[in-house]
Design an enzyme around this catalytic site. Structure first.
Site, PDB file in Angstrom:
ATOM      1  N   LYS A 231     -21.003  71.771 -10.910  1.00 42.44           N
ATOM      2  CA  LYS A 231     -21.422  71.592  -9.501  1.00 42.44           C
ATOM      3  C   LYS A 231     -21.731  72.666  -8.808  1.00 42.44           C
ATOM      4  O   LYS A 231     -21.730  73.015  -7.581  1.00 42.44           O
ATOM      5  CB  LYS A 231     -20.237  70.962  -8.725  1.00 42.44           C
ATOM      6  CG  LYS A 231     -19.940  69.520  -9.429  1.00 42.44           C
ATOM      7  CD  LYS A 231     -18.931  68.646  -8.162  1.00 42.44           C
ATOM      8  CE  LYS A 231     -18.537  67.633  -8.952  1.00 42.44           C
ATOM      9  NZ  LYS A 231     -19.026  66.278  -8.606  1.00 42.44           N
TER      10      LYS A 231
ATOM     11  N   ASP B 178      -8.663  71.416  -4.292  1.00 38.32           N
ATOM     12  CA  ASP B 178      -9.809  70.954  -4.981  1.00 38.32           C
ATOM     13  C   ASP B 178     -11.146  71.572  -4.597  1.00 38.32           C
ATOM     14  O   ASP B 178     -11.579  71.197  -3.480  1.00 38.32           O
ATOM     15  CB  ASP B 178      -9.727  69.235  -5.003  1.00 38.32           C
ATOM     16  CG  ASP B 178     -10.913  68.892  -5.754  1.00 38.32           C
ATOM     17  OD1 ASP B 178     -11.836  69.361  -6.001  1.00 38.32           O
ATOM     18  OD2 ASP B 178     -10.956  67.446  -5.495  1.00 38.32           O
TER      19      ASP B 178
ATOM     20  N   GLN C 138     -16.412  70.859  -4.578  1.00 35.73           N
ATOM     21  CA  GLN C 138     -17.544  71.117  -3.546  1.00 35.73           C
ATOM     22  C   GLN C 138     -17.794  72.275  -2.991  1.00 35.73           C
ATOM     23  O   GLN C 138     -18.849  72.190  -2.130  1.00 35.73           O
ATOM     24  CB  GLN C 138     -17.577  69.712  -2.504  1.00 35.73           C
ATOM     25  CG  GLN C 138     -17.665  68.391  -3.448  1.00 35.73           C
ATOM     26  CD  GLN C 138     -19.008  68.208  -3.896  1.00 35.73           C
ATOM     27  OE1 GLN C 138     -20.056  68.815  -3.362  1.00 35.73           O
ATOM     28  NE2 GLN C 138     -18.996  67.230  -4.824  1.00 35.73           N
TER      29      GLN C 138
ATOM     30  N   HIS D 284     -11.117  63.113  -3.284  1.00 34.62           N
ATOM     31  CA  HIS D 284     -12.026  62.472  -4.430  1.00 34.62           C
ATOM     32  C   HIS D 284     -10.961  61.808  -5.524  1.00 34.62           C
ATOM     33  O   HIS D 284      -9.739  62.110  -5.251  1.00 34.62           O
ATOM     34  CB  HIS D 284     -12.832  63.321  -5.228  1.00 34.62           C
ATOM     35  CG  HIS D 284     -13.532  63.287  -6.504  1.00 34.62           C
ATOM     36  ND1 HIS D 284     -12.929  62.892  -7.602  1.00 34.62           N
ATOM     37  CD2 HIS D 284     -14.809  62.919  -6.605  1.00 34.62           C
ATOM     38  CE1 HIS D 284     -14.239  62.539  -8.493  1.00 34.62           C
ATOM     39  NE2 HIS D 284     -15.236  62.590  -7.531  1.00 34.62           N
TER      40      HIS D 284
ATOM     41  N   CYS E   6     -16.820  58.044  -5.719  1.00 37.94           N
ATOM     42  CA  CYS E   6     -15.225  58.345  -6.104  1.00 37.94           C
ATOM     43  C   CYS E   6     -14.494  58.749  -4.978  1.00 37.94           C
ATOM     44  O   CYS E   6     -13.488  59.526  -5.244  1.00 37.94           O
ATOM     45  CB  CYS E   6     -15.321  59.426  -7.394  1.00 37.94           C
ATOM     46  SG  CYS E   6     -16.125  58.958  -8.734  1.00 37.94           S
TER      47      CYS E   6
HETATM   48  C1  LIG Z   1     -14.226  66.836  -4.320  1.00 40.34           C
HETATM   49  C2  LIG Z   1     -14.285  66.683  -5.738  1.00 40.34           C
HETATM   50  N1  LIG Z   1     -13.224  66.563  -6.637  1.00 40.34           N
HETATM   51  C3  LIG Z   1     -13.047  66.411  -7.697  1.00 40.34           C
HETATM   52  C4  LIG Z   1     -14.370  66.078  -8.622  1.00 40.34           C
HETATM   53  C5  LIG Z   1     -14.165  65.819 -10.033  1.00 40.34           C
HETATM   54  O1  LIG Z   1     -14.882  66.896 -10.739  1.00 40.34           O
HETATM   55  P1  LIG Z   1     -15.377  66.605 -12.419  1.00 40.34           P
HETATM   56  O2  LIG Z   1     -15.798  65.223 -12.183  1.00 40.34           O
HETATM   57  O3  LIG Z   1     -16.129  67.657 -12.484  1.00 40.34           O
HETATM   58  O4  LIG Z   1     -14.033  66.779 -12.983  1.00 40.34           O
HETATM   59  C6  LIG Z   1     -15.432  65.841  -7.814  1.00 40.34           C
HETATM   60  C7  LIG Z   1     -16.876  65.550  -8.480  1.00 40.34           C
HETATM   61  O5  LIG Z   1     -16.989  64.593  -9.076  1.00 40.34           O
HETATM   62  C8  LIG Z   1     -15.552  66.335  -6.273  1.00 40.34           C
HETATM   63  O6  LIG Z   1     -16.581  66.249  -5.674  1.00 40.34           O
END
Ligand SMILES: Cc1ncc(COP(=O)(O)O)c(C=O)c1O
Ligand SMILES: Cc1ncc(COP(=O)(O)O)c(C=O)c1O
Lengths: 418, 160, 418, 160
Positions: free
Chosen positions: C238, C212, C215, C135, C376
């Site tokens: 999430k 990370d 998910q 991401h 993203c």
């Molecule tokens: C795999 C992953 N990493 C990072 C993020 C970033 O999370 P956030 O937007 O809550 O900071 C997301 C979601 O947008 C994600 O799906």
């Protein structure tokens, strides 16, 4: 979204203002078997039902991620989020929404400016100018980047009334100062800074000014264009809104030229391993999923403040502050700390031979919440040679009875230590 | 099931045959030679990307106008319609036309039956997006990119 | 705080699980005159009434600033905040609460590690290793600090099924790699990373691993000690919690050695202009007033997930994902993007000659919310040579009917473009 | 008004005469000579700061124990009581005593009337904090700092 009093009135009417109080569920409860007297709004203000409800409403009807979706909920969430930005923009009279960056609070806003605006400009010949009156959030970020770059943090003195000595601060500004960072209102003492003079002087040296407005926004009308501050930082939870949301206002041309702070989703247009194209303002500074429900709550808080009328709030709080100061002075052994000419919503004090912590406990036992200690402004305490003070702070929902109960509560404190 | 009619109606407004046709067979798709003015438009919402190529002659007339890129049916059809509509206009006319279209698409649907948004029947096929607020940006992307190209701005985004 | 089904059951029972659905007010509404089918939980999940209510409750009864006050409300707010931390600690089986840092979300957590852990260690000889599956939030922070320091960002490849090629990634680890930063589960494709192998290999080179987990946390039981990740980042929104709150888990000895990230209140013990003493863990990394109501909501979300049972959730979502995949394959022109051996809660796909954006709009018109575009994760899209995909993602509240409605909705998409 | 009794009761439990007396006239307040072990305890909640000075003789007995600092009535009285209680104990005894006291203060009040928290009447005057959760840290600060001093930790904070 209407406060529970009849209509916007140009002159404050304490009687009518009193009706507002019933909008605040936290205020309307018993603490230690007494109706709560909440005199700690400078730490965090309470939310009216309208704000709490708007957050629930958003969360039960409109929630989804913003900006990135084409389905209805995503569209609604984006609307809520961007409408709040528009609301804030109008509230402080910014030129446009590109100047309104959502952050997680004042601290985050100041750190953003420290890292993105200042740090790249710093070297051992450069200085950042703050005052002796600052909250830790407007000290430590500068200490950290000065350490990292060898730049100096210089500190304008305050006088015995707890006011920045404006002329001395102005005398410290020269072209090696990269930024002047000062509070609009001191959280420890309530002193109002002479921003007009300072900002004019700084601009004459082409030095931008960051104003820490955490304590100002819920107590007076902010017209950011008239004020002409270059950056202005504030927090939702000190203006009847929720925690976890705050604002950095920045002049568009300054923000335009700044590199991004955090990296992540939403702040980019295109990501390739060979290079990434950043998004336009304000999104360049909003990495990741933002605090959407927080923005919804902050928007509702601003609606509430607007309905009550910032002028009315100012008058109302000023009457209460004056009463509080007068009454405090009648108590033997009480010393007022901070007697600025221009003081807003906050009074610090000590009682001879009684530690502020004990004052706090004995008041709390009577349902009266004040703050005690250093108020995240240790240099101020050091200046006055005190380990801490007791601090009573006011907001829109306080009334004369609160002040009376507070003063009576202090009698009991003195009785116990007699 | 009872809803199928009204629902189909506005979906059919959005995806009129003309739009589907232009989306599947876009006109003026490709590069221009002769060192044209270029600009790129991005809709970060969905990753749509449009590149505009533009030639203006000495009489300030849009002589060449093509586009490339990927996008949804609405943005491709809109770009296709844009190229046919603006070509041969004077620069200032084309600029004005694009501005009008963008502002018209952002206004609520006219209540009066039969009132036309623009004077071109074809262009009015885009009006279906008005029932789909999140799709308005798709319809305006190429027009905004065109204005950017006129103003020598290289990258435009609809994210606002 | 109980989900509305009878009791914790070890084997998932879709029928009974279906009862959970009524806890989610956002799910139980009509969108475009159809009952909502929400298949966009990978972007942001919905909150059960229990979470929404806990936030309101906190805001109407217990709110005040944390840590700094001795009055009752401040004490209550601190309790709420620290109880949530304890809850999170147990949920992921961390050793103790010093390892649980509240942030504003995954993006913030990753940026914290980038700036505080990695950046001081980087120079042009050093590398950060990520994968092609990440991401943007796990790409851009590393790009930014690599640019600033001259270090290299190296990228492990993925295969045509959308899985990290574990052996190749492992082959890229050497002692010049300062950190391996990889997702637990890809948000674009649902692919589960072979973390055990990667973490073992990295540790053999004494390279720490940041995972990370945005998910993963709401879809499978995380045992952080068994996983042995050094950092683990995730977001409240999430995992049935609110926006504006997230977590950075870090091994205590690593966090201990890291300098603070942001400066401000709460993260210091003592502020003097001659030098500042930072607070202990976890407070060293929590500058400023935290998102207290967000922490309250996240704590309630974890209670909810625990009650439902992570194992049950996993089984439930897996059954639905398999059905969805099977049904999607019956549709002419549908191509599944991402066919990992081990895949969780997410399926990306394209339909021949129809742009994903149009799929999204036509489904939304039928009350079906999916995400379309690049999610993203532009490098993933680039890898597959696509401008974007349509993505359906699942959560605890989805049921078979949702999948059926979704599949029928796609028929209409194809009909319109026929 | 009807509440005044119960309210006064627990306040009076907290601020017993003995506590007020020790707070106003703390014992063993000051530095130690002879290069003592030092440790500092901070309660960031209220800015209380206690410095402990400690001498241990060859027989592992706490020979000297003083404190300095600023704090509320509870923390000053507690420090004063600590110095008189732990002096002349063996190191391991003192450590155990301090640990016990801290853990006892963090436990709920005993229901059985007359049951003593510790064996010292004086020390039990600290028990009044149990009705004031936010003040427990004040009562434990000096004891925690004492343990830190034994373990050569220079700065302790109650912020947990
Ligand atoms: C795999 C992953 N990493 C990072 C993020 C970033 O999370 P956030 O937007 O809550 O900071 C997301 C979601 O947008 C994600 O799906
Ligand atoms: C003057 C001042 N500046 C900065 C802050 C920090 O605000 P926050 O904790 O919301 O980041 C505060 C409040 O704590 C404050 O009163």
């Amino acid at each position: 979204m209407n406060p529970s009093f009849s209509e916007k009135n140009e002159t404050a009417d304490i009687g009518e203002f009193g009706l507002l109080r019933k909008d605040f569920p936290t205020i309307n409860q018993e603490i230690n078997e007494h109706p709560l007297v909440y005199l700690d709004s400078a730490a965090s203000s309470q939310m009216p039902q309208q704000v709490i409800d708007e957050i629930s409403r958003y969360q039960s009807q409109d929630h989804s991620n913003v900006h990135r979706g084409i389905h209805t909920l995503s569209h609604r969430a984006t609307e809520v989020y961007e409408t709040s930005r528009q609301n804030i923009c109008e509230f402080i009279n910014a030129k446009n929404t590109n100047e309104i960056i959502f952050t997680s609070g004042t601290t985050d806003s100041i750190n953003l400016v420290a890292h993105s605006y200042c740090k790249p400009k710093l070297d051992p010949s450069k200085k950042i100018l703050i005052s002796h009156l600052e909250h830790h959030s407007n000290i430590v970020p500068w200490q950290l980047i000065c350490e990292q770059t060898g730049a100096s943090l210089i500190v304008a003195p305050i006088d015995n009334n707890g006011q920045i000595i404006t002329e001395q601060l102005i005398g410290m500004i020269d072209s090696n100062v990269v930024l002047v960072a000062i509070s609009h209102i001191s959280n420890a003492l309530g002193s109002v800074t002479s921003l007009n003079k300072i900002i004019d002087a700084a601009h004459q040296h082409e030095v931008p000014v960051l104003v820490d407005g955490a304590q100002a926004v819920s107590h007076m009308k902010i017209d950011i264009q008239a004020l002409n501050a270059d950056f202005y930082a504030f927090s939702g939870h000190k203006m009847l809104g929720p925690t976890g949301i705050g604002i950095l206002y920045g002049k568009e041309h300054l923000l335009e030229d700044m590199p991004p702070y955090q990296g992540g989703g939403d702040m980019i247009l295109e990501v390739k391993f060979t290079g990434t194209v950043y998004n336009d303002l304000p999104y360049k500074f909003e990495a990741g999923t933002p605090n959407i429900s927080g923005a919804a709550g902050l928007g509702a808080a601003i609606d509430y403040l607007n309905q009550a009328g910032m002028h009315n709030i100012e008058v109302h709080e000023n009457i209460l502050l004056n009463k509080m100061i007068t009454d405090l002075q009648t108590i033997d052994g009480v010393e007022l700390i901070g007697r600025a000419e221009n003081q807003v919503a906050v009074q610090s004090f000590t009682i001879k031979d009684i530690h502020s912590h004990d004052i706090g406990t004995i008041l709390d036992h009577q349902g009266i919440a004040i703050r005690t200690g250093h108020h995240c402004a240790m240099p101020v305490m050091e200046f006055f040679g005190l380990p801490g003070t007791a601090r009573a702070s006011l907001s829109i929902y306080n009334n004369e009875e609160d002040v009376d109960r507070f003063i009576k509560g202090l009698d009991k404190v003195i009785e116990i230590f007699a | 099931m009872k809803r199928d009619n009204s629902e189909n109606k506005s979906l059919k407004e959005l995806y009129r045959q003309l739009i589907i046709h232009h989306a599947k067979n876009p006109l003026n798709f490709g590069k221009l030679s002769n060192n044209p003015i270029r600009a790129e438009g991005i809709n970060p919402l969905c990753g749509d990307k449009i590149r505009i190529y533009l030639n203006i002659n000495e009489a300030d007339t849009i002589e060449g106008l093509t586009f490339e890129g990927t996008g949804c049916a609405i943005s491709i059809a809109s770009a296709s319609l844009m190229t046919t509509t603006l070509r041969n206009m004077k620069k200032y006319q084309a600029n004005q036309y694009a501005l009008n279209l963008i502002s018209n698409l952002n206004e609520p649907k006219s209540q009066e039956a039969g009132q036309l948004m623009m004077d071109s029947q074809e262009i009015n096929a885009l009006e279906g997006v008005k029932d789909f607020p999140s799709r308005i940006k798709c319809a305006t992307l190429s027009w905004q990119t065109f204005i950017s190209a006129l103003n020598n701005k290289k990258i435009t985004t609809t994210e606002k």
